[in-house]
Design a protein around this motif. Sequence first.
Motif, PDB file in Angstrom:
ATOM      1  N   VAL A 185       0.988  -1.675  -0.183  1.00 11.85           N
ATOM      2  CA  VAL A 185       0.200  -0.026   0.238  1.00 11.85           C
ATOM      3  C   VAL A 185       1.032   1.099   0.106  1.00 11.85           C
ATOM      4  O   VAL A 185       1.572   1.322   1.193  1.00 11.85           O
ATOM      5  N   VAL A 186       0.275   2.054  -0.822  1.00 10.50           N
ATOM      6  CA  VAL A 186       1.746   3.489  -1.011  1.00 10.50           C
ATOM      7  C   VAL A 186       0.441   4.368  -1.233  1.00 10.50           C
ATOM      8  O   VAL A 186      -0.514   4.494  -0.932  1.00 10.50           O
ATOM      9  N   GLN A 187       1.053   5.274   0.210  1.00 12.12           N
ATOM     10  CA  GLN A 187       0.075   6.918   0.163  1.00 12.12           C
ATOM     11  C   GLN A 187       1.581   7.846  -0.294  1.00 12.12           C
ATOM     12  O   GLN A 187       2.257   7.395  -0.154  1.00 12.12           O
ATOM     13  N   ALA A 188       0.848   8.507  -0.865  1.00  9.81           N
ATOM     14  CA  ALA A 188       1.743   9.669  -0.970  1.00  9.81           C
ATOM     15  C   ALA A 188       0.567  10.832  -1.565  1.00  9.81           C
ATOM     16  O   ALA A 188      -0.983  10.714  -1.784  1.00  9.81           O
ATOM     17  N   VAL A 189       1.255  12.233  -1.451  1.00 11.35           N
ATOM     18  CA  VAL A 189      -0.024  13.510  -1.850  1.00 11.35           C
ATOM     19  C   VAL A 189       1.051  13.870  -3.045  1.00 11.35           C
ATOM     20  O   VAL A 189       1.750  13.839  -3.345  1.00 11.35           O
ATOM     21  N   PHE A 190      -0.270  14.135  -4.598  1.00  8.41           N
ATOM     22  CA  PHE A 190      -0.525  14.434  -5.296  1.00  8.41           C
ATOM     23  C   PHE A 190      -0.359  15.906  -5.371  1.00  8.41           C
ATOM     24  O   PHE A 190      -1.429  17.105  -4.372  1.00  8.41           O
ATOM     25  N   VAL A 191      -0.026  16.969  -5.842  1.00  5.87           N
ATOM     26  CA  VAL A 191      -0.642  18.013  -6.391  1.00  5.87           C
ATOM     27  C   VAL A 191      -1.561  18.456  -7.077  1.00  5.87           C
ATOM     28  O   VAL A 191      -1.036  19.104  -8.212  1.00  5.87           O
ATOM     29  N   GLU A 192      -2.440  18.086  -6.389  1.00  2.00           N
ATOM     30  CA  GLU A 192      -3.972  17.861  -7.094  1.00  2.00           C
ATOM     31  C   GLU A 192      -4.827  18.276  -6.500  1.00  2.00           C
ATOM     32  O   GLU A 192      -4.781  18.456  -4.686  1.00  2.00           O
ATOM     33  N   PRO A 193      -5.298  19.633  -6.828  1.00  3.32           N
ATOM     34  CA  PRO A 193      -6.199  20.073  -5.639  1.00  3.32           C
ATOM     35  C   PRO A 193      -8.137  18.942  -5.511  1.00  3.32           C
ATOM     36  O   PRO A 193      -8.105  18.020  -6.574  1.00  3.32           O
ATOM     37  N   PHE A 194      -7.978  18.921  -4.287  1.00  2.46           N
ATOM     38  CA  PHE A 194      -9.104  17.771  -3.494  1.00  2.46           C
ATOM     39  C   PHE A 194     -10.789  18.097  -3.413  1.00  2.46           C
ATOM     40  O   PHE A 194     -10.670  19.693  -3.110  1.00  2.46           O
ATOM     41  N   VAL A 195     -10.818  17.612  -3.797  1.00  2.00           N
ATOM     42  CA  VAL A 195     -12.578  18.386  -4.784  1.00  2.00           C
ATOM     43  C   VAL A 195     -13.609  17.240  -4.214  1.00  2.00           C
ATOM     44  O   VAL A 195     -12.949  15.568  -3.653  1.00  2.00           O
ATOM     45  N   GLU A 196     -15.071  17.012  -3.562  1.00  2.00           N
ATOM     46  CA  GLU A 196     -15.548  16.101  -3.221  1.00  2.00           C
ATOM     47  C   GLU A 196     -16.035  14.990  -4.056  1.00  2.00           C
ATOM     48  O   GLU A 196     -15.952  13.726  -3.420  1.00  2.00           O
ATOM     49  N   GLU A 197     -15.674  15.325  -4.976  1.00  2.00           N
ATOM     50  CA  GLU A 197     -16.021  14.477  -6.394  1.00  2.00           C
ATOM     51  C   GLU A 197     -15.364  13.403  -6.287  1.00  2.00           C
ATOM     52  O   GLU A 197     -15.549  12.502  -6.764  1.00  2.00           O
ATOM     53  N   LEU A 198     -14.233  13.299  -5.622  1.00  2.00           N
ATOM     54  CA  LEU A 198     -12.939  12.615  -5.896  1.00  2.00           C
ATOM     55  C   LEU A 198     -13.275  11.428  -5.178  1.00  2.00           C
ATOM     56  O   LEU A 198     -12.650  10.295  -5.155  1.00  2.00           O
ATOM     57  N   LYS A 199     -14.008  11.369  -4.046  1.00  2.00           N
ATOM     58  CA  LYS A 199     -14.861  10.550  -3.038  1.00  2.00           C
ATOM     59  C   LYS A 199     -15.922   9.512  -3.858  1.00  2.00           C
ATOM     60  O   LYS A 199     -15.817   8.771  -2.952  1.00  2.00           O
ATOM     61  N   ASN A 200     -15.823  10.497  -4.712  1.00  2.10           N
ATOM     62  CA  ASN A 200     -16.515   8.765  -5.709  1.00  2.10           C
ATOM     63  C   ASN A 200     -16.541   8.549  -6.862  1.00  2.10           C
ATOM     64  O   ASN A 200     -15.778   9.318  -7.532  1.00  2.10           O
ATOM     65  N   LYS A 201     -16.402   6.919  -6.852  1.00  2.00           N
ATOM     66  CA  LYS A 201     -15.304   6.299  -8.038  1.00  2.00           C
ATOM     67  C   LYS A 201     -15.835   6.236  -8.827  1.00  2.00           C
ATOM     68  O   LYS A 201     -14.956   5.644  -9.801  1.00  2.00           O
ATOM     69  N   THR A 202     -17.651   6.739  -9.140  1.00  2.00           N
ATOM     70  CA  THR A 202     -17.910   6.574 -10.096  1.00  2.00           C
ATOM     71  C   THR A 202     -17.549   8.212 -11.123  1.00  2.00           C
ATOM     72  O   THR A 202     -18.148   8.171 -12.460  1.00  2.00           O
ATOM     73  N   SER A 203     -16.928   8.786 -10.667  1.00  2.00           N
ATOM     74  CA  SER A 203     -17.582  10.278 -11.108  1.00  2.00           C
ATOM     75  C   SER A 203     -16.085  10.691 -11.771  1.00  2.00           C
ATOM     76  O   SER A 203     -15.134   9.953 -11.712  1.00  2.00           O
ATOM     77  N   LYS A 204     -16.688  11.699 -13.089  1.00  2.00           N
ATOM     78  CA  LYS A 204     -15.362  11.205 -13.808  1.00  2.00           C
ATOM     79  C   LYS A 204     -13.697  11.908 -13.585  1.00  2.00           C
ATOM     80  O   LYS A 204     -12.837  11.682 -14.336  1.00  2.00           O
ATOM     81  N   LEU A 205     -13.982  12.941 -12.316  1.00  2.00           N
ATOM     82  CA  LEU A 205     -12.822  13.428 -11.675  1.00  2.00           C
ATOM     83  C   LEU A 205     -12.303  12.220 -11.842  1.00  2.00           C
ATOM     84  O   LEU A 205     -11.146  12.081 -11.581  1.00  2.00           O
TER      85      LEU A 205
END
Length: 344
Positions: free
Chosen positions: A228-248
């Motif tokens: 299991v790899v945990q890493a921070v990406f320089v990508e703005p986090f938005v609530e849509e990223l919690k939805n695995k079916t979303s386009k984002l």
Amino acid sequence: MTTTASTSKTTFLTTSSATPSEARTTRRLTFRSPGENFTSDLLDTSSTAFTERAELLKSELQPLYQRQSSSFRSLTVISFSNGSIINNIDLEFELTSVPNNTEIENVLIRAAPNITAFNIDNDSVDVQPTATTDAPTTKTAISTTITTSSTTTTAAPTTIVATTTTTADPVITSSGTSTAMASQTTTMEPPTTEHSSPTTSAALEPTAVSLTTLITATTTEAPPPKFVVQAVFVEPFVEELKNKTSKLFKSLELKITTMYDVIYKAEFGLLFIRSFVIEFRPAAGRTRMENTEAEMGLEFNKTTPIAEIPAQKAVQEVLIEAVNTSTAKFNLTIERESITITGK
């Protein structure tokens, strides 16, 4: 008098078989098209841009592999990702005579100078196994029906008839003549009838027994080794990223898995199978609160001997080294100090 009644014993065999088909295996072909502009609609498999590029790749590449190998069965474009455009394609072969990965790569590399419809970076051409489809097994059902038989015996009746005995007694008449007069004694015995008890002989098997045998092999396999790899990406986090079916979610998933797959396949080859997203979440406690922390799984070949599975530190160092040298080509930035590895 004896009467015997019986029925026949019937055995029948019923066989149910699945129609066999050939076993197949899939190889994932990945290559980069430098100098071509990646657009977001290439992430949508239903878009015109995706469909047109997929048809273009198929029309150019499928004839190459049909000529190269009689075991080639199909070509399917799976996805595109940024950098300039990274093409991910599945090639399906008949399992018993599949060419090796180098041979599959060389087909594209040798043809590249003659392909003008799209660009090919020969150094980026990579082939890895993805899946194998086994031919179905055959199951046989056996049914047996057993019926009973019986015998009944009855003895014929016996009758003893009466017996009559006659004895003459002398009688003196008035004339002095002696006359013998018959005197009858009759002994009568009642008729006797003998009957034997009926005897029934029956088979011990139950009537109309149906026996069905289905043999199915069950094998419990050990799960493949994972990190299991945990890493921070320089990508703005938005609530849509919690939805695995979303386009984002799907867009960021494709970018990160493509990057990890290229990095770890280059280092570990056939030992490495795939990367996958476990979760995207806000990078709490980091310098950039709006960034996105990606928790990813790394799956290695389940047939790998324990001694050959890389250590956590080695897996971590591969990603750190890539952050320092090559992740820019994927248009992703990782905070180097955020990388942690657990598992195995």
